[in-house]
Design an enzyme around this catalytic site. Structure first.
Site, PDB file in Angstrom:
ATOM      1  N   ASN A   1     -10.210  -2.206  -1.674  1.00  0.00           N
ATOM      2  CA  ASN A   1      -8.562  -1.992  -1.302  1.00  0.00           C
ATOM      3  C   ASN A   1      -7.792  -2.602  -2.497  1.00  0.00           C
ATOM      4  OD1 ASN A   1      -5.923  -1.984  -0.381  1.00  0.00           O
ATOM      5  ND2 ASN A   1      -6.480  -2.496   1.840  1.00  0.00           N
TER       6      ASN A   1
ATOM      7  N   CYS B   1       0.961  -1.335  -0.126  1.00  0.00           N
ATOM      8  CA  CYS B   1       0.038   0.045  -0.022  1.00  0.00           C
ATOM      9  C   CYS B   1       0.973   1.254  -0.050  1.00  0.00           C
ATOM     10  CB  CYS B   1      -1.060   0.086   1.300  1.00  0.00           C
ATOM     11  SG  CYS B   1      -1.850  -1.598   1.535  1.00  0.00           S
TER      12      CYS B   1
ATOM     13  N   HIS C   1      -4.154   6.284   0.996  1.00  0.00           N
ATOM     14  CA  HIS C   1      -4.651   4.857   0.621  1.00  0.00           C
ATOM     15  C   HIS C   1      -5.896   4.308   0.915  1.00  0.00           C
ATOM     16  CE1 HIS C   1      -4.593   0.588   0.485  1.00  0.00           C
ATOM     17  NE2 HIS C   1      -4.560   0.443   1.737  1.00  0.00           N
TER      18      HIS C   1
END
Length: 340
Positions: free
Chosen positions: A292, A112, A262
């Site tokens: 995600n 990430c 993120h």
């Protein structure tokens, strides 16, 4: 942030995103769906790998921005789901994208926070004169690491790819700057695929199936995530990271045109906005249609931001990534050189 003299500075000149065509919708009645704000995710097909997604997004960017591929000096791929242990997937992409054989190419393995690291590497290549144009790609197929019976992670992660062109510009103003990095390897077990690589090799490591109290299934060959530990980690490191970046840039919170973190999930982003005291400031929070996407999440959010805020000056955009590693990173970018 101004440089001392007129010279070569690195700027983002183009950015594009790609999501696979296969869509899996989350159950809107589930508490997890309501909490995370993730309604659907795009998944790679069974035979579709990271390089396939990367080719799609690179070709899209070349066409959209009329980029001459023979002018690319370096190709960098951030992925944790490479096509092979070896060779390097970026080398495969050089051939698939018909780039010059004088083009440098390498992968790096980060999650990430990876996009920020990639920008830092590209900046170094450009501003030391080693490259004039760097193609930074992110591509992930995390869905292949997820057990189909694990509802703790399955509704969260989606696949995708992004492409960013970082190029040299004659300027006395920094285009990518004020980097901040952090690492805490003691938290590696909080998000890990324990078996299958060389520490616990495939074929020599027994499959161990786990079933939690809620009936979620996973094995040591799948993603094992401690969600509460990841959340606590982010809430601990991100606020300090924001302050450190602002300090390096000599800016106040209100000076930032947009904050792009993120895109883990809506719950975490809401919490981080409060913890960082960014309420009322421009803050991107929309993982609804992709979930995600790991290293893709920040550049995907940038593409959404550029589309949604066409009239807004975006000379100072703060980017922050955090997650698997444990790793975190942030910087400020000037997006005013990206055509809209």
């Amino acid at each position: 942030m101004r440089g001392d003299i007129l010279g070569i500075k690195s700027y983002i000149k183009a950015v594009a995103g790609y999501l696979p065509g296969k869509i899996e919708k989350n159950d809107l009645t589930k508490r997890l769906t309501k909490k995370t704000g993730i309604y659907e995710r795009h998944l790679a097909d069974e035979n579709e790998c990271a390089s396939d997604l990367a080719v799609q997004v690179a070709e899209r960017m070349f066409a959209q921005y009329a980029i001459e591929r023979e002018q690319i000096d370096f190709i960098i791929l951030c992925t944790q789901s490479p096509d092979y242990f070896l060779p390097t997937t970026a080398c495969l992409l050089q051939e698939k994208l018909h780039l010059s054989k004088h083009c440098g190419a390498f992968d790096f393995n980060l999650g990430c926070s990876g996009y920020i690291y990639g920008l830092s590497i590209a900046k170094g290549l450009v501003e030391t004169g080693q490259a004039k144009q760097v193609l930074l790609l992110t591509a992930e197929t995390y869905s292949k690491y997820i057990h189909p019976g694990d509802e703790t992670v399955k509704p969260l992660f989606g696949d995708g790819a992004t492409a960013t062109l970082i190029a040299a510009v004659q300027s006395d103003v920094e285009g990518i700057h004020s980097f901040e990095f952090g690492t805490d390897g003691s938290g590696a077990d909080s998000l890990i695929v324990p078996a299958g690589a060389l520490r616990n090799p495939y074929g020599k490591t027994s499959i161990i199936e786990q079933v939690d109290d809620y009936g979620n299934r996973r094995t040591n060959y799948h993603i094992n995530m401690n969600g509460s530990e990841i959340t606590n980690f982010a809430l601990n490191v991100v606020p300090e990271t924001v302050q450190n970046i602002l300090g390096k840039a000599g800016l106040e919170k209100r000076d930032i045109d947009y904050y792009v973190f993120h895109q883990a999930n809506k719950f975490m982003l809401d919490f981080l906005q409060q913890k960082c005291e960014l309420q009322g400031l421009p803050f991107w929070n929309d993982p609804s249609n992709c979930g995600n996407t790991v290293s893709n999440s920040v550049p995907l959010a940038i593409t959404q931001l550029l589309e949604a805020e066409k009239a807004l000056a975006l000379g100072k955009v703060m980017l922050i990534g955090f997650g698997v590693g444990l790793s975190w990173a942030g910087c400020i970018v000037d997006l005013s050189h990206v055509p809209r």
